[in-house]
Design an enzyme around this catalytic site. Structure first.
Site, mmCIF file in Angstrom:
data_model
loop_
_atom_site.group_PDB
_atom_site.id
_atom_site.type_symbol
_atom_site.label_atom_id
_atom_site.label_comp_id
_atom_site.label_asym_id
_atom_site.label_seq_id
_atom_site.Cartn_x
_atom_site.Cartn_y
_atom_site.Cartn_z
ATOM 1 N N CYS A 12 40.965 39.011 31.962
ATOM 2 C CA CYS A 12 40.913 39.700 30.782
ATOM 3 C C CYS A 12 39.446 39.580 29.730
ATOM 4 O O CYS A 12 38.820 38.357 29.961
ATOM 5 C CB CYS A 12 41.869 39.603 29.676
ATOM 6 S SG CYS A 12 43.630 39.628 30.430
ATOM 7 N N ARG A 71 33.976 40.607 34.620
ATOM 8 C CA ARG A 71 35.131 39.788 34.737
ATOM 9 C C ARG A 71 36.189 40.344 35.759
ATOM 10 O O ARG A 71 37.079 39.383 36.037
ATOM 11 C CB ARG A 71 35.482 39.351 33.209
ATOM 12 C CG ARG A 71 34.495 38.509 32.472
ATOM 13 C CD ARG A 71 35.105 38.545 31.036
ATOM 14 N NE ARG A 71 36.428 37.763 30.825
ATOM 15 C CZ ARG A 71 36.248 36.572 30.401
ATOM 16 N NH1 ARG A 71 34.689 35.930 30.246
ATOM 17 N NH2 ARG A 71 37.297 35.962 30.043
ATOM 18 N N TRP A 128 43.421 42.093 32.661
ATOM 19 C CA TRP A 128 43.654 41.907 34.406
ATOM 20 C C TRP A 128 45.028 41.425 34.539
ATOM 21 O O TRP A 128 45.526 40.301 33.843
ATOM 22 C CB TRP A 128 42.582 40.811 34.637
ATOM 23 C CG TRP A 128 42.745 40.328 36.339
ATOM 24 C CD1 TRP A 128 41.872 41.144 37.153
ATOM 25 C CD2 TRP A 128 43.310 39.163 36.688
ATOM 26 N NE1 TRP A 128 42.268 40.446 38.405
ATOM 27 C CE2 TRP A 128 42.934 39.257 38.159
ATOM 28 C CE3 TRP A 128 44.230 38.337 36.239
ATOM 29 C CZ2 TRP A 128 43.392 38.490 39.222
ATOM 30 C CZ3 TRP A 128 44.745 37.289 37.215
ATOM 31 C CH2 TRP A 128 44.227 37.475 38.654
ATOM 32 N N ASN A 164 43.967 37.396 25.552
ATOM 33 C CA ASN A 164 43.811 36.800 26.911
ATOM 34 C C ASN A 164 44.690 35.553 27.170
ATOM 35 O O ASN A 164 44.854 34.567 26.341
ATOM 36 C CB ASN A 164 42.297 36.377 27.071
ATOM 37 C CG ASN A 164 41.435 37.403 27.084
ATOM 38 O OD1 ASN A 164 41.688 38.541 27.151
ATOM 39 N ND2 ASN A 164 40.252 37.085 27.298
ATOM 40 N N GLY A 165 45.379 35.176 28.224
ATOM 41 C CA GLY A 165 46.027 34.198 28.539
ATOM 42 C C GLY A 165 47.379 34.431 28.943
ATOM 43 O O GLY A 165 47.779 35.705 29.346
ATOM 44 N N GLU A 185 32.077 28.100 52.611
ATOM 45 C CA GLU A 185 31.323 28.988 51.645
ATOM 46 C C GLU A 185 30.949 30.124 52.371
ATOM 47 O O GLU A 185 31.169 31.430 51.877
ATOM 48 C CB GLU A 185 30.281 28.531 50.825
ATOM 49 C CG GLU A 185 29.656 29.066 49.842
ATOM 50 C CD GLU A 185 30.524 29.770 48.576
ATOM 51 O OE1 GLU A 185 31.838 29.325 48.700
ATOM 52 O OE2 GLU A 185 29.894 30.769 48.034
ATOM 53 N N LYS A 218 32.623 33.767 51.048
ATOM 54 C CA LYS A 218 31.785 34.971 50.614
ATOM 55 C C LYS A 218 31.775 36.164 51.211
ATOM 56 O O LYS A 218 31.938 37.146 50.463
ATOM 57 C CB LYS A 218 30.327 34.482 50.789
ATOM 58 C CG LYS A 218 29.397 35.003 49.525
ATOM 59 C CD LYS A 218 29.312 34.216 48.040
ATOM 60 C CE LYS A 218 30.733 33.723 47.790
ATOM 61 N NZ LYS A 218 30.637 32.909 46.509
ATOM 62 N N GLU A 274 35.641 37.638 50.545
ATOM 63 C CA GLU A 274 35.858 38.237 49.245
ATOM 64 C C GLU A 274 35.017 39.480 48.952
ATOM 65 O O GLU A 274 35.478 40.511 48.035
ATOM 66 C CB GLU A 274 35.587 37.196 48.290
ATOM 67 C CG GLU A 274 34.145 36.914 47.860
ATOM 68 C CD GLU A 274 34.020 35.928 46.629
ATOM 69 O OE1 GLU A 274 34.686 35.979 45.498
ATOM 70 O OE2 GLU A 274 33.018 34.867 46.665
ATOM 71 N N HIS A 279 40.966 22.259 68.214
ATOM 72 C CA HIS A 279 42.264 22.047 67.698
ATOM 73 C C HIS A 279 43.050 23.031 67.371
ATOM 74 O O HIS A 279 44.034 22.639 66.662
ATOM 75 C CB HIS A 279 42.247 20.715 66.610
ATOM 76 C CG HIS A 279 41.593 19.560 67.312
ATOM 77 N ND1 HIS A 279 42.008 18.792 68.029
ATOM 78 C CD2 HIS A 279 40.330 19.200 66.810
ATOM 79 C CE1 HIS A 279 41.123 17.532 68.371
ATOM 80 N NE2 HIS A 279 40.038 17.958 67.623
ATOM 81 N N LYS A 282 35.890 37.215 37.763
ATOM 82 C CA LYS A 282 34.916 36.067 37.669
ATOM 83 C C LYS A 282 35.221 34.947 37.206
ATOM 84 O O LYS A 282 34.994 33.922 37.505
ATOM 85 C CB LYS A 282 33.654 36.543 36.513
ATOM 86 C CG LYS A 282 32.544 35.824 36.493
ATOM 87 C CD LYS A 282 31.939 35.822 37.812
ATOM 88 C CE LYS A 282 30.741 34.840 37.905
ATOM 89 N NZ LYS A 282 30.287 34.614 39.375
HETATM 90 C C1 AGP Z 1 33.625 32.549 44.283
HETATM 91 O O1 AGP Z 1 32.731 33.582 44.674
HETATM 92 C C2 AGP Z 1 34.376 32.809 43.343
HETATM 93 N N1 AGP Z 1 33.839 33.575 42.159
HETATM 94 C C3 AGP Z 1 35.377 31.847 43.068
HETATM 95 O O2 AGP Z 1 35.973 31.091 44.063
HETATM 96 C C4 AGP Z 1 35.077 30.739 41.878
HETATM 97 O O3 AGP Z 1 34.140 30.152 42.257
HETATM 98 C C5 AGP Z 1 36.196 30.080 41.325
HETATM 99 O O4 AGP Z 1 37.164 30.959 40.833
HETATM 100 C C6 AGP Z 1 36.051 28.866 40.395
HETATM 101 O O5 AGP Z 1 34.967 29.301 39.297
HETATM 102 P P1 AGP Z 1 34.386 28.337 38.368
HETATM 103 O O6 AGP Z 1 33.341 27.885 39.184
HETATM 104 O O7 AGP Z 1 34.054 29.380 37.256
HETATM 105 O O8 AGP Z 1 35.294 27.234 38.104
#
Ligand code: AGP
Length: 625
Positions: A2, A28, A82, A108-109, A498, A502, A505, A521, A620
């Site tokens: 949010c 976000r 969100w 938010n929250g 990673e 990437k 996502e 394995h 985000k």
């Molecule tokens: C990765 O592309 C994402 N944005 C996500 O995995 C992110 O790294 C994770 O939510 C942690 O966020 P932060 O680094 O703000 O703690």
């Protein structure tokens, strides 16, 4: 997650300021949006909100404008939601109001005791219109204001009382019809105040910035950065009151808190796309600059030293992090172990249940945003058990930076794309320096000069990859594959993880990262001629030899192989494609290899027409556990 933007003192520009602010928080991730405005003399707060993207809210506002019913006012707040409690819908969008429409709230929250509060309020006759936890807040304030001890003319005491009844995490802004003041508070959820030039003047003696007399509240600085660079970060339990005279911040007992007005050190243009199709691509290309900023003043090649502004001498290290930051933490842990410091890495959301003994451990939270609820919670857990904590973060003023004993800033500049790219490279680089500084303390900096010159060369090498990469051609060849594997060993194992994260996502394609040795394995059963395997192989040492063995295993199952390599081994002989990186020691090669994989992910997602900067279901900054 949010987003909140609210303002007082913007006059006729109030609505435009709010909608513009929402567009800046767009990154976000959200599924509905709304605004609420009021002006002196109003009996209700005017609210317009819509499920869906900001464009739908804009259309609704345009229609209202054409019909002469556009919301107007000099005090306003806006929100992108969100969804957590209740699906995306017009009714569940914020702002939420009480029964009379006099009190409006954005939040938010998560309010954990909302069901208890809702039951009580419904029993008292309040009618709810949404399924959200948030809606209890305006009704609670309405209920209190109806009591004899509170007064509509000054709603602050009732709002403060309402805040004390909330359990959970929240950043809340409250508007009351006809009152030219906004009220706000936070608990475990970020809220930042944008001070007008006049407020900044009283705090620092300087004068600059447009829009004198306007004050802002937001979940994140980009929402108001174009109007002011003066910010005040609210702490847990603090209560802010903003009006046309500026702001007052008080603690939970009502005592005035003298806050420092800080200056944001990045420009509004840094949050634009600068001609790139996507923020993600722009941020991938910003990596050379981000890394230079990260290294600046910290690496003394002549003196053979790393100098970081952190006071640590860890006997052991525990890393806590999520997602991409967890991959950076895995990389960091590997380097600490190399430096002779025992290091473990925990998914932040699992840390509390793992209950590792902290004893003399330094607990490092790796979090670009500094606001990830799982990571903050793990850091708090560590602190409550007596650990010293360090935040490795991109966000000065973030909760992690403020709550930890030490902060190591990665200096990436704002990252807007949901997919973390430049912040990952900067996290790797900052953790690399942190491990070197500890090795130096312990007299184990044997290859220090080599490591420092590798760091010096890193930005230029990343630039060379960006200039010459053939990742787009590789993406084109494999864009239709149903599944992708990524493998690596040692510092390249987190790179494999990673690379897969990437790709999945942003392209929505199935992708998995594995430690190379693990393939046989189990996962090898999935490998067919339609499973491209990306193998990160650098140098010509034993790890490279072993990974080449794993490459041969997949090759003999007809899998196409893409080698990400510096060419020092003969992995190219077994690969269908090679993505080249410059020769570098493993610790910086891991940064370089990842850049190639970022580009592959970007181009696959682009060819598939995905909404790269805002992938479905993702946000985000994830501020709920
Ligand atoms: C990765 O592309 C994402 N944005 C996500 O995995 C992110 O790294 C994770 O939510 C942690 O966020 P932060 O680094 O703000 O703690």
């Amino acid at each position: 997650m949010c987003g909140i933007i609210a303002c007082v003192g913007c006059g006729d520009d109030t609505l435009d300021t709010l909608v513009h602010g929402l567009s800046k928080l767009d990154y976000r991730g959200y599924d509905s949006a709304g605004v609420a405005l009021t002006a002196p003399g109003d009996e209700t707060v005017a609210v317009v909100k819509r499920e869906g993207k900001l464009e739908r809210l804009r259309e609704a506002l345009d229609q209202a404008d054409a019909a002469g019913t556009a919301p107007s006012g000099t005090v306003g707040m806006a929100h992108t939601r969100w969804s957590t409690h209740g699906p995306p819908s017009d009714a569940n969008a914020h702002p939420h109001t009480d029964c009379s429409g006099e009190v409006a709230v954005v939040h938010n929250g998560i309010i954990e005791n909302y069901q208890t509060l809702r039951d009580e309020l419904e029993a008292a006759g309040h009618e709810f219109r949404s399924e959200t936890d948030t809606e209890v807040i305006p009704h609670l304030i309405e209920d209190l204001l109806a009591g004899p001890e509170y007064d509509h003319a000054d709603p602050e005491p009732a709002i403060r009382e309402a805040m004390t009844r909330l359990e959970g995490s929240f950043a809340v802004v409250v508007s009351v019809a006809g009152v030219e003041t906004l009220f706000a508070s936070r608990q475990d959820n970020p809220l930042v105040l944008g001070a007008s030039p006049r407020d900044a003047e009283s705090a620092s003696g300087e004068r600059s910035e447009p829009r004198a007399g306007a004050t802002y509240l937001a979940s994140d600085v980009p929402a108001f950065r174009e109007f002011t660079d003066r910010v005040v970060y609210l702490e847990n339990g603090e209560f802010a009151r903003i009006d046309t005279d500026g702001f007052t911040i008080t603690d939970s007992d009502g005592g005035v808190v003298e806050k420092t007005v800080e200056t944001v050190d990045w420009d509004p243009e840094d949050t634009g796309k600068s001609g790139y199709d996507h923020f993600m691509l722009k941020e991938i290309y910003e990596q050379p600059r981000a890394l230079r900023q990260c290294l600046q003043g910290r690496v003394d090649e002549m003196g053979g030293r790393v100098t970081l502004d952190v006071d640590i001498e860890p006997e052991r290290v525990q890393f806590v992090a999520c997602g991409t930051s967890y991959h950076a933490a895995l990389y960091g842990a590997e380097l600490f172990r190399e430096a002779g410091v025992p290091a473990q890495c925990f998914l932040a959301s699992e840390y509390a249940t793992s209950t590792p003994p902290v004893d003399d451990a330094l607990v490092v939270g790796v979090t670009q945003s500094g606001e990830t609820a799982d990571t903050l919670s793990a850091l708090r857990e560590a602190r409550s058990r007596g650990a010293r904590t360090l935040a490795c973060t991109n966000t000065v003023g973030s909760t992690a930076a403020r709550e930890c004993d030490e902060a190591l800033f990665i200096r990436s500049g704002p990252e807007i794309g949901v997919a973390a790219t430049k912040t990952f490279a900067s996290q790797q680089t900052a953790l690399n320096m942190l491990a070197l500084s500890v090795a130096q303390q312990r007299g184990r900096a044997g290859t220090m000069r080599e490591s420092l010159s590798a760091l010096r060369d890193l930005p230029g090498e990343v630039q060379a990859i960006l200039d010459e990469s053939s990742a787009e051609a590789v993406a084109e060849e494999f864009v239709d594959a149903p599944s992708y594997f990524f493998i690596g060993r040692g510092v390249h194992y987190p790179v494999a993880l990673e690379g897969a994260l990437k790709l999945k996502e942003i392209s929505y394609k199935h992708a998995e990262g594995f430690a190379s040795g693990e393939l046989k394995h189990g996962p090898l059963a999935l490998v067919t001629g339609e499973t491209p395997v990306f193998a990160v192989v650098t140098g010509d040492g034993p790890l490279a030899t072993k990974t080449i063995g794993n490459v041969k295993e997949v090759e003999s199952r007809d899998a196409p192989v893409v080698a990400v390599t510096d060419g020092r081994s003969d992995v190219g002989r077994y690969a269908d494609h090679v993505l080249e990186i410059p020769e570098a020691p493993p610790r910086t090669a891991a940064v370089l290899a990842n850049v190639q994989l970022q580009l592959v992910a970007y181009h696959v997602a682009d060819m598939l027409g995905r909404p790269i900067d805002k992938p479905r279901n993702l946000a985000k900054s994830v501020t709920v556990e």
